[in-house]
Scaffold this motif. Structure first.
Motif, PDB file in Angstrom:
ATOM      1  N   LYS A  65    -122.305 -33.823  75.489  1.00  0.00           N
ATOM      2  CA  LYS A  65    -121.787 -35.422  74.989  1.00  0.00           C
ATOM      3  C   LYS A  65    -120.537 -35.650  74.951  1.00  0.00           C
ATOM      4  CE  LYS A  65    -122.397 -38.443  71.123  1.00  0.00           C
ATOM      5  NZ  LYS A  65    -123.152 -38.589  69.703  1.00  0.00           N
ATOM      6  N   HIS A  66    -119.739 -34.580  74.746  1.00  0.00           N
ATOM      7  CA  HIS A  66    -118.250 -34.768  74.679  1.00  0.00           C
ATOM      8  C   HIS A  66    -117.428 -34.314  75.849  1.00  0.00           C
ATOM      9  CE1 HIS A  66    -118.582 -35.919  70.387  1.00  0.00           C
ATOM     10  NE2 HIS A  66    -119.310 -34.853  70.183  1.00  0.00           N
ATOM     11  N   GLY A  67    -118.250 -33.896  76.752  1.00  0.00           N
ATOM     12  CA  GLY A  67    -117.740 -33.589  78.096  1.00  0.00           C
ATOM     13  C   GLY A  67    -116.487 -32.392  78.252  1.00  0.00           C
ATOM     14  N   THR A  68    -116.020 -32.236  79.394  1.00  0.00           N
ATOM     15  CA  THR A  68    -115.093 -31.352  79.810  1.00  0.00           C
ATOM     16  C   THR A  68    -113.864 -31.688  80.323  1.00  0.00           C
ATOM     17  OG1 THR A  68    -116.843 -29.648  80.206  1.00  0.00           O
ATOM     18  CG2 THR A  68    -114.647 -28.933  80.906  1.00  0.00           C
ATOM     19  N   HIS A  69    -112.703 -31.442  79.791  1.00  0.00           N
ATOM     20  CA  HIS A  69    -111.433 -31.938  80.628  1.00  0.00           C
ATOM     21  C   HIS A  69    -110.773 -30.965  81.104  1.00  0.00           C
ATOM     22  CE1 HIS A  69    -112.632 -34.750  77.261  1.00  0.00           C
ATOM     23  NE2 HIS A  69    -112.118 -35.631  77.643  1.00  0.00           N
ATOM     24  N   VAL A  70    -110.222 -31.397  82.522  1.00  0.00           N
ATOM     25  CA  VAL A  70    -109.535 -30.430  83.216  1.00  0.00           C
ATOM     26  C   VAL A  70    -108.163 -31.140  83.688  1.00  0.00           C
ATOM     27  CG1 VAL A  70    -109.156 -29.038  85.308  1.00  0.00           C
ATOM     28  CG2 VAL A  70    -111.421 -29.269  84.268  1.00  0.00           C
ATOM     29  N   ASP A  71    -107.071 -30.677  83.349  1.00  0.00           N
ATOM     30  CA  ASP A  71    -105.667 -31.276  83.373  1.00  0.00           C
ATOM     31  C   ASP A  71    -105.723 -32.905  82.845  1.00  0.00           C
ATOM     32  OD1 ASP A  71    -104.842 -28.926  84.222  1.00  0.00           O
ATOM     33  OD2 ASP A  71    -105.219 -29.454  86.411  1.00  0.00           O
ATOM     34  N   ASP A  72    -106.191 -32.971  81.566  1.00  0.00           N
ATOM     35  CA  ASP A  72    -106.306 -34.195  81.226  1.00  0.00           C
ATOM     36  C   ASP A  72    -107.067 -35.351  81.721  1.00  0.00           C
ATOM     37  OD1 ASP A  72    -104.373 -33.339  78.967  1.00  0.00           O
ATOM     38  OD2 ASP A  72    -102.642 -33.950  80.399  1.00  0.00           O
ATOM     39  N   SER A  73    -108.020 -34.771  82.622  1.00  0.00           N
ATOM     40  CA  SER A  73    -109.198 -35.728  83.261  1.00  0.00           C
ATOM     41  C   SER A  73    -110.698 -35.335  82.875  1.00  0.00           C
ATOM     42  CB  SER A  73    -108.846 -35.739  84.755  1.00  0.00           C
ATOM     43  OG  SER A  73    -107.662 -36.130  85.290  1.00  0.00           O
ATOM     44  N   ARG A  74    -111.322 -36.159  82.314  1.00  0.00           N
ATOM     45  CA  ARG A  74    -112.680 -35.739  82.170  1.00  0.00           C
ATOM     46  C   ARG A  74    -113.520 -35.921  83.328  1.00  0.00           C
ATOM     47  NH1 ARG A  74    -116.176 -37.910  77.032  1.00  0.00           N
ATOM     48  NH2 ARG A  74    -118.167 -37.023  77.601  1.00  0.00           N
ATOM     49  N   LEU A  75    -114.331 -34.809  83.333  1.00  0.00           N
ATOM     50  CA  LEU A  75    -115.312 -34.542  84.513  1.00  0.00           C
ATOM     51  C   LEU A  75    -116.315 -35.487  84.152  1.00  0.00           C
ATOM     52  CD1 LEU A  75    -115.188 -30.662  85.086  1.00  0.00           C
ATOM     53  CD2 LEU A  75    -113.976 -32.446  86.046  1.00  0.00           C
ATOM     54  N   GLU A  76    -116.995 -36.126  85.354  1.00  0.00           N
ATOM     55  CA  GLU A  76    -118.104 -36.721  84.943  1.00  0.00           C
ATOM     56  C   GLU A  76    -119.508 -35.784  84.464  1.00  0.00           C
ATOM     57  OE1 GLU A  76    -119.394 -38.432  88.751  1.00  0.00           O
ATOM     58  OE2 GLU A  76    -117.567 -39.834  89.000  1.00  0.00           O
ATOM     59  N   LYS A  77    -120.418 -36.533  83.994  1.00  0.00           N
ATOM     60  CA  LYS A  77    -121.507 -35.566  83.198  1.00  0.00           C
ATOM     61  C   LYS A  77    -122.074 -35.015  84.456  1.00  0.00           C
ATOM     62  CE  LYS A  77    -125.492 -36.168  80.404  1.00  0.00           C
ATOM     63  NZ  LYS A  77    -126.433 -37.081  79.546  1.00  0.00           N
ATOM     64  N   ASN A  78    -122.419 -33.528  84.124  1.00  0.00           N
ATOM     65  CA  ASN A  78    -122.879 -32.741  85.177  1.00  0.00           C
ATOM     66  C   ASN A  78    -121.980 -32.715  86.755  1.00  0.00           C
ATOM     67  OD1 ASN A  78    -125.115 -32.171  83.575  1.00  0.00           O
ATOM     68  ND2 ASN A  78    -126.008 -34.037  84.253  1.00  0.00           N
ATOM     69  N   GLY A  79    -120.854 -33.124  86.465  1.00  0.00           N
ATOM     70  CA  GLY A  79    -119.799 -33.191  87.507  1.00  0.00           C
ATOM     71  C   GLY A  79    -119.263 -31.847  87.474  1.00  0.00           C
ATOM     72  N   LEU A  80    -118.275 -31.698  88.648  1.00  0.00           N
ATOM     73  CA  LEU A  80    -117.548 -30.500  88.744  1.00  0.00           C
ATOM     74  C   LEU A  80    -116.120 -30.685  89.509  1.00  0.00           C
ATOM     75  CD1 LEU A  80    -117.559 -29.447  92.029  1.00  0.00           C
ATOM     76  CD2 LEU A  80    -119.973 -29.126  91.570  1.00  0.00           C
ATOM     77  N   VAL A  81    -115.080 -29.838  89.298  1.00  0.00           N
ATOM     78  CA  VAL A  81    -114.036 -29.941  90.083  1.00  0.00           C
ATOM     79  C   VAL A  81    -113.813 -28.560  90.835  1.00  0.00           C
ATOM     80  CG1 VAL A  81    -112.552 -29.239  87.872  1.00  0.00           C
ATOM     81  CG2 VAL A  81    -111.452 -30.510  89.743  1.00  0.00           C
ATOM     82  N   GLU A  82    -113.047 -28.813  91.913  1.00  0.00           N
ATOM     83  CA  GLU A  82    -112.704 -27.476  92.647  1.00  0.00           C
ATOM     84  C   GLU A  82    -111.016 -27.252  92.368  1.00  0.00           C
ATOM     85  OE1 GLU A  82    -114.168 -27.753  96.511  1.00  0.00           O
ATOM     86  OE2 GLU A  82    -116.208 -27.495  95.967  1.00  0.00           O
ATOM     87  N   LEU A  83    -110.845 -26.075  91.946  1.00  0.00           N
ATOM     88  CA  LEU A  83    -109.431 -25.485  91.821  1.00  0.00           C
ATOM     89  C   LEU A  83    -108.983 -24.610  92.569  1.00  0.00           C
ATOM     90  CD1 LEU A  83    -109.307 -25.123  87.870  1.00  0.00           C
ATOM     91  CD2 LEU A  83    -108.703 -27.194  89.290  1.00  0.00           C
ATOM     92  N   PRO A  84    -108.222 -25.017  93.992  1.00  0.00           N
ATOM     93  CA  PRO A  84    -107.645 -23.934  95.009  1.00  0.00           C
ATOM     94  C   PRO A  84    -106.948 -22.831  94.365  1.00  0.00           C
ATOM     95  CG  PRO A  84    -106.177 -25.857  95.133  1.00  0.00           C
ATOM     96  CD  PRO A  84    -107.585 -26.146  93.977  1.00  0.00           C
ATOM     97  N   LEU A  85    -107.376 -21.715  95.009  1.00  0.00           N
ATOM     98  CA  LEU A  85    -106.659 -20.410  94.310  1.00  0.00           C
ATOM     99  C   LEU A  85    -105.677 -19.781  95.116  1.00  0.00           C
ATOM    100  CD1 LEU A  85    -109.890 -18.526  93.156  1.00  0.00           C
ATOM    101  CD2 LEU A  85    -108.588 -19.931  91.836  1.00  0.00           C
ATOM    102  N   LEU A  86    -105.854 -20.037  96.635  1.00  0.00           N
ATOM    103  CA  LEU A  86    -104.950 -19.290  97.629  1.00  0.00           C
ATOM    104  C   LEU A  86    -103.554 -20.306  97.664  1.00  0.00           C
ATOM    105  CD1 LEU A  86    -107.196 -17.917 100.258  1.00  0.00           C
ATOM    106  CD2 LEU A  86    -106.497 -16.798  98.009  1.00  0.00           C
ATOM    107  N   ARG A  87    -103.848 -21.506  97.607  1.00  0.00           N
ATOM    108  CA  ARG A  87    -102.501 -22.470  97.543  1.00  0.00           C
ATOM    109  C   ARG A  87    -102.910 -23.498  96.634  1.00  0.00           C
ATOM    110  NH1 ARG A  87    -104.144 -21.073 102.767  1.00  0.00           N
ATOM    111  NH2 ARG A  87    -102.722 -20.271 104.164  1.00  0.00           N
ATOM    112  N   GLY A  88    -101.786 -24.010  95.972  1.00  0.00           N
ATOM    113  CA  GLY A  88    -101.666 -25.111  95.151  1.00  0.00           C
ATOM    114  C   GLY A  88    -101.300 -24.633  94.021  1.00  0.00           C
ATOM    115  N   ASN A  89    -101.466 -25.340  92.792  1.00  0.00           N
ATOM    116  CA  ASN A  89    -100.847 -25.185  91.456  1.00  0.00           C
ATOM    117  C   ASN A  89    -101.536 -24.013  91.006  1.00  0.00           C
ATOM    118  OD1 ASN A  89     -99.682 -27.483  91.266  1.00  0.00           O
ATOM    119  ND2 ASN A  89    -101.210 -28.511  90.289  1.00  0.00           N
TER     120      ASN A  89
END
Length: 511
Positions: free
Chosen positions: A137-161
């Protein structure tokens, strides 16, 4: 011993299928990419004073040499199979509040039983850490951005932050995601492989260009046997792909244009029309000036009618003629004894034709029924030729539907209207819970329907509607049966033959 073994397998069965239950894909894994020296580190840092058992890691992984040191009150673990209570069979690391099914437990009311899942996905030379929300109900926040319900975000590992922040619901802690630096040798090897692939692709393109140029030379310098045939060959024919793209572009452009109605005329009729137009043109040349003036006036009138139709005809329908029905007199008063003036400009709430098509009855929001007869319509005597286009036809009768002497709940808006199969009766529904049946002329009310008991929760046990009537209709074959439906969720059948049960001089529903 057999009983103990069976019990143990039953207890471990839910954890074995937990990834499948929460929708973790088969490509997910907790094994790191070959270019990463260590797994991704998760550093759980509380933002305020919390109890000692607020955060619990079921199976903490051993620290590595490259880990960031954590302060007092913080906990550290890794995104790896060693950190999961399911061991090597786990494809994801689960964060939540349920101690028996999660790998990292956060005891906070805003965290769901299974709140977030973390896992790797590898594809060739790319690798990402997936943070997936599990529908809390209260969601998940990644880098101050809330994910959509049952959504996802991909964080690159070899390049990027190399560092990200995750927050779970409104829990007073933050999770630092620390990505280790990739091995430089592996990156160089990967870049050299990409350069080799690019060089191989360029060499392949050069070979193809040489082959195509040799083929063009053979076409331009053919043998003597087929010189005449090849000389007529077209070399600039567009490819099938270009032709298809042009067709698609033309189709998309046609979708944006306004629809135009054009009447279909068969070829034979089209010839007749053209011949008659030609004959008419020759006849018009021989007519005198008065006939020309009359034709010009008629053409102007037709053009004005066409322009008026195009203004009011939004969808370019083939309208042949139209009339406007006026609400009638504005001096009409209610017939309940209070002489309440009714609104002449009240909007229409329901409209219905008689089965014969000779009449139409309009129900207005002021509770009146207005009867229009097409056979007896006459334009008002006050209309002139200058206002011929704005002629309105009034009703021949206006009936007040709020004439129930036993109903003191005030005036009601008409919601539905329906004629009997013979056209001798009309059934009228309103925002009142009581429908009624009137005669064809609207002069007399034949039946008032009984209102149900609003204190009875079972609608089948009441004898009428307990809320507004939303729909009415007569039986198409049996003239004495009609139905009503209302906001109370019930559909009721009524017998209007005169033999139905009554109570307080009102009709009781059959079923």
């Amino acid at each position: 011993s057999i009983t103990i073994t069976a019990t143990t397998s039953t207890m471990n069965q839910p954890t074995a299928y937990l990834d499948k239950e929460i929708g973790i894909p088969l490509s997910a894994t907790l094994t790191i990419h070959s270019q990463l020296p260590n797994p991704v580190q998760l550093l759980l840092i509380p933002t305020q004073d919390i109890p000692s058992d607020f955060i619990a890691i079921a199976s903490p992984s051993p620290p590595s040499a490259d880990d960031v040191s954590c302060g007092s009150g913080s906990l550290s673990t890794h995104v790896s199979s060693e950190s999961s209570i399911r061991g090597d069979a786990a494809r994801s690391l689960i964060v939540g509040r349920q101690a028996s099914a999660v790998d990292i437990r956060i005891d906070h009311k805003s965290v769901s039983r299974r709140h977030t899942a973390l896992y790797y996905q590898h594809e060739g030379e790319t690798s990402v850490l997936v943070v997936r929300d599990l529908g809390g109900k209260h969601g998940t926040h990644v880098d101050d951005s809330r994910l959509e319900k049952n959504g996802l975000v991909e964080l690159p590992l070899l390049r990027g932050n190399k560092e990200h922040i995750i927050r779970f619901g409104n829990a007073p802690l933050m999770c630092r995601v620390i990505v280790p630096a990739a091995n430089a040798n592996n990156l160089n090897d990967g870049q050299s492989q990409l350069q080799q692939l690019n060089l191989a692709g360029e060499e392949h393109e050069q070979v193809q260009q040489q082959q195509s140029s040799s083929a063009e030379q053979s076409i331009n310098n053919p043998s003597t046997d087929g010189s005449d045939k090849s000389s007529n060959m077209e070399t600039d024919v567009p490819s099938t792909r270009e032709t298809r793209e042009a067709q698609i572009a033309a189709m998309v452009a046609s979708m944006d244009s306004n629809p135009v109605y054009q009447k279909y005329i068969p070829k034979e009729e089209e010839k007749d029309v053209t011949e008659s137009m030609n004959n008419g043109a020759t006849e018009n040349k021989t007519n005198d000036t008065t006939n020309n003036n009359k034709n010009n006036n008629s053409n102007n009138n037709n053009n004005n009618l066409h322009n008026n139709n195009t203004k009011t005809n939004k969808y370019n329908l083939p309208i042949t003629s139209s009339i406007t029905l006026s609400p009638g007199s504005n001096s009409f008063t209610s017939s309940d004894g209070t002489n309440t003036p009714l609104q002449a400009s009240a909007s229409v709430a329901t409209l219905c034709f008689e089965p014969s098509g000779a009449r139409i009855v309009a129900g207005h929001r002021d509770g009146t029924l207005r009867f229009y007869d097409f056979h007896g319509m006459r334009a008002p005597s006050t209309s002139t030729s200058s206002t011929a286009e704005n002629i309105t036809y009034p009703p021949f009768r206006i009936v007040d539907s709020d004439n129930d002497p036993l109903d003191n709940t005030g005036r009601h808006i008409l919601t539905s209207l329906g004629p009997s199969a013979s056209g001798a009766q009309w059934i009228v529904g309103s925002t009142s819970a009581q429908a009624k049946v009137i005669d064809r002329e609207g002069r007399a009310t034949l039946f008032y329907f009984l209102k149900g008991d609003t204190y009875v929760t079972d609608s089948s046990a009441t004898k009428g509607h307990t809320a507004s009537v939303t729909g009415v209709a007569f039986h198409p074959l049996v003239k004495d049966i009609c139905w009503t439906c209302g906001l109370d969720g019930s559909i009721r059948q009524w017998d209007v033959s005169g033999r139905g049960k009554t109570q307080f001089r009102k009709l009781v529903c059959q079923k």
